[in-house]
Design a protein around this motif. Structure first.
Motif, PDB file in Angstrom:
ATOM      1  N   LEU A 224      -1.101-102.482  19.041  1.00  9.81           N
ATOM      2  CA  LEU A 224      -1.846-103.365  18.139  1.00  9.81           C
ATOM      3  C   LEU A 224      -0.977-103.862  16.997  1.00  9.81           C
ATOM      4  O   LEU A 224      -1.094-105.022  16.568  1.00  9.81           O
ATOM      5  N   LEU A 227       1.271-106.728  18.004  1.00  8.72           N
ATOM      6  CA  LEU A 227       0.628-108.023  18.187  1.00  8.72           C
ATOM      7  C   LEU A 227       0.801-108.940  16.978  1.00  8.72           C
ATOM      8  O   LEU A 227       0.575-110.148  17.076  1.00  8.72           O
ATOM      9  N   VAL A 230       3.042-111.906  17.390  1.00  7.81           N
ATOM     10  CA  VAL A 230       2.420-112.839  18.336  1.00  7.81           C
ATOM     11  C   VAL A 230       1.415-113.725  17.604  1.00  7.81           C
ATOM     12  O   VAL A 230       1.377-114.953  17.792  1.00  7.81           O
TER      13      VAL A 230
END
Length: 436
Positions: A224, A227, A230
């Motif tokens: 997590l 991410l 991203v």
């Protein structure tokens, strides 16, 4: 009286260097150095300087700076850094000199989240330097590799320096982010090769031989957090959000992870986190204001044109000019924080780079990488100072190892100068409409 270009340049630069020499903080030195010019030239008033400072602050894109700092502080306070270290350990800990490779790998992962090298040095250093010393690594090497690997925080996207550069030079921050990705990975590879060499010479151990179960557990713990880049970079490159909005998303996401997913950030912790963020952001933003006033003063007296004429007269060509630019950024990075250097030196040298045929994005990456090295070179060397303080060493004691580790990193910089497509290929491919 009306002051000429040469006299103005001498007073501004000479006054600034004198103030730095007597240890006046850089942000204040930049502002104070403009005062004699304002008093002498009848065309100027103090209100012009204040106006230039306000105009520099009146920038939506610079709001990204405090929010990226907030995201980094939330990651450190929320023990998310420890999860990244666990994942880096299973990825690279099986190599000779395992914890050294972990140090580099976690800096690369953290760089993709925080955009701040100093946050990387502080957050990762507190955990990894004592761990490396406990495992038998030389303290000098542990401090040096932590400091040198942390510079990737401003090279691998997202990067606070790239946000400032894009705002000051009116360039696409998304293009700069993409341009920093491959050079950042190459520098990470060079650092890992250096660690491998140290491990073979000094017989440093591996950290562990992970099983699939250990790998899967570490991956789930860090997934997590990973991410974040991203969301940040994908949103900018896709044209969905601005750099400032992406920084707000990064901070909100870090807060969500720390407070609700991992439950490692409490309401009581937020006061200290916000205070530290505000303190560090105010230092950076004040430096932006005084540097903008100083840079405007240089432009008012046509100092950039004088520098361009002086450098272009030698007709050094693309490579020669790029080497001079890198050398100037490296030199200024020894003494001055990166953000004011971007505003002052970057704006002066951009016309020089353009005249030599250097693409503005390649020029930005050369400048940012060169300035990043200033974070580990005295007398400024903020990341080196932080790492040395954690290791309980004097900076002088670790300089030999820093020089050895920096050497291959400088070769990567030279490679980018000789082959600028290393930096330009990714933004040219993924952002063809924005990248020009």
């Amino acid at each position: 009286m009306i002051i000429t270009t040469g006299v103005a340049c001498s007073i501004l630069v000479g006054g600034f260097l004198f103030l730095i020499f007597i240890r006046v903080p850089v942000a204040f030195a930049l502002g104070i150095a403009t005062i004699p010019i304002v008093m002498l030239d009848i065309r100027l008033t103090p209100f012009i300087i204040l106006d230039r400072m306000f105009q520099s602050y009146n920038s939506f894109i610079l709001l990204a700076v405090p929010f990226f700092l907030l995201a980094a502080n939330l990651m450190n306070s929320g023990k998310i850094t420890a999860r990244l270290i666990d994942f880096a350990r299973v990825l690279t800990g099986w190599l000779p000199g395992g914890l050294g490779h972990v140090n580099v790998a976690v800096s690369m992962l953290f760089a993709g989240i925080s955009g701040s090298s100093t946050a990387d040095a502080a957050g990762c250093g507190k955990i990894l330097i004592p761990a490396m010393v406990k495992e038998g690594y030389d303290t000098r090497f542990a401090v040096a590799i932590t400091a040198c690997s942390s510079v990737m925080g401003v090279i691998i996207p997202p990067s606070i320096l790239m946000v400032v550069w894009g705002g000051v030079m009116q360039m696409s921050v998304g293009a700069l982010f993409l341009a920093g990705a491959i050079p950042g990975l190459l520098i990470g590879g060079a650092l890992m090769a250096t660690v491998y060499g140290y491990a073979k010479v000094y017989d440093y151990p591996i950290a562990l031989k992970p099983t699939f179960a250990q790998f899967w557990k570490a991956f789930k713990g860090a997934f997590l957090a990973m991410l974040t880049p991203v969301l940040v970079i994908g949103g900018i490159v896709g044209g969905i959000v601005t750099p400032t909005e992406s920084a707000i998303i990064a901070a909100a996401y870090a807060l969500f992870l720390g407070a609700f997913v991992y439950r490692t950030v409490t309401f009581r912790d937020l006061g200290g986190i916000f205070y530290d963020t505000g303190r560090f952001a105010s230092i950076s933003l004040f430096a932006i204001g005084t540097a903008s006033a100083f840079g405007w003063m240089l432009a008012f007296y046509n100092v950039p044109r004088m520098v361009v004429d002086g450098l272009t007269a030698y007709q050094m060509g693309y490579v020669g000019t790029a080497l001079i630019i890198a050398a100037l950024f490296l030199f200024f990075g020894l003494f001055i924080d990166a953000i004011p250097t971007i505003i002052i030196l970057g704006t002066v040298l951009l016309p020089v780079a353009t005249a030599a045929g250097i693409h503005p994005v390649a020029f930005a990456i050369i400048g940012i990488i060169s300035l990043a090295f200033g974070l580990v070179t005295p007398p400024y060397g903020l990341c080196l100072l932080i790492s040395a303080a954690i290791g309980g060493l004097n900076v002088v004691n670790v300089m030999r190892d820093v020089v050895i580790i920096l050497a291959p990193m400088l070769l990567i910089l030279l490679l980018i100068i000789l082959f600028p497509e290393i930096a330009l290929w990714l933004p040219r491919t993924l952002m063809p409409m924005t990248f020009k």
